[in-house]
Enzyme design. Sequence first.
Site, PDB file in Angstrom:
ATOM      1  N   GLN A 115     -18.665  -5.078  -1.051  1.00  0.00           N
ATOM      2  CA  GLN A 115     -17.886  -5.995  -1.876  1.00  0.00           C
ATOM      3  C   GLN A 115     -17.670  -7.349  -1.207  1.00  0.00           C
ATOM      4  O   GLN A 115     -16.970  -8.204  -1.749  1.00  0.00           O
ATOM      5  CB  GLN A 115     -16.551  -5.369  -2.273  1.00  0.00           C
ATOM      6  CG  GLN A 115     -15.550  -5.172  -1.139  1.00  0.00           C
ATOM      7  CD  GLN A 115     -14.382  -4.317  -1.585  1.00  0.00           C
ATOM      8  OE1 GLN A 115     -14.527  -3.131  -1.882  1.00  0.00           O
ATOM      9  NE2 GLN A 115     -13.197  -4.916  -1.649  1.00  0.00           N
ATOM     10  N   HIS A 171       0.829  -1.206   0.000  1.00  0.00           N
ATOM     11  CA  HIS A 171       0.000   0.000   0.000  1.00  0.00           C
ATOM     12  C   HIS A 171       0.869   1.265   0.000  1.00  0.00           C
ATOM     13  O   HIS A 171       0.589   2.234  -0.723  1.00  0.00           O
ATOM     14  CB  HIS A 171      -0.890   0.043   1.246  1.00  0.00           C
ATOM     15  CG  HIS A 171      -1.893  -1.063   1.332  1.00  0.00           C
ATOM     16  ND1 HIS A 171      -1.792  -2.081   2.247  1.00  0.00           N
ATOM     17  CD2 HIS A 171      -3.030  -1.305   0.636  1.00  0.00           C
ATOM     18  CE1 HIS A 171      -2.821  -2.897   2.112  1.00  0.00           C
ATOM     19  NE2 HIS A 171      -3.587  -2.451   1.140  1.00  0.00           N
TER      20      HIS A 171
END
Length: 289
Positions: free
Chosen positions: A70, A46
């Site tokens: 999701q 990240h």
Amino acid sequence: MPLDTTSYKIPVARSVADLRATVADWRKQGLRVGLVPTMGALHEGHLSLVDLVRTRADRAIVSIFVNPTQFAPHEDLDAYPRTEAADAEKLAGRGDLIFAPTPDEMYPAGFSTTINLTGVTEPLEGQSRPTHFSGVATVVAKLLLQALPDVAAFGEKDWQQLQVIRRMVADLNIPVKILGGSILREADGLAMSSRNVYLSPDERKAAGGLNVILRETAEEIAKGALIHDATTKGIDRIRALGFDHVDYLEVRHAASLESFANGRAEGDARILVAAKIGRTRLIDNMPVG
């Protein structure tokens, strides 16, 4: 809700209004803005995306939001790691703002809009997790419209997700440049993932072989082996490592994710895998050739 500048070493916006006010102030200064959407539990993969957007923008926003839409009902929404304080510590000095909304901020009462793509969403993850990309596309569209960045970065580990987002941005004429960040790997080649923390010591050792099989299968196919023959052998090898189930090991056109009609890889091809060991589902991919 005012911008939180006291809890961490990096300011945090909890509302869309505060996010937009901050971005508006940057725009008045003539600054370019970058966005890295995440679900938190940050690792070096990240952080490399934050560094990537900083090469194209003056300010970097990192969103931290575990997106419920999701996740299917049987998936790990409640168990997904939530480590905001640790994430903020990692972002200090690398990012400029965290956007950490609540589910109610993102999906207020009466919310009823979803984005559904065809084509690129249908194979691979679309077969294994049929509602997943609708949730991804919807939340990413919201984040892009909320922050209105010049650039946004997504990791290539989620290769299909990256292609879905690129398709959506192109189809909807969203004026954001989508950047793909290279996969960062552990010393044994395992792709970095927030879900790796779920692995037991034995599972972690076995997982380190997944990328080896992926690479060797890709090399066979690049040398002319039939895709079906090479991937069938690769699936057997993954199971022999100790994986309980292989959702897929397939070679596809890199951008469209369409299959190869003649059984051999040609042009820009990608090999992709999803496999489960214990309670952890791992995905990975790499180019063929």
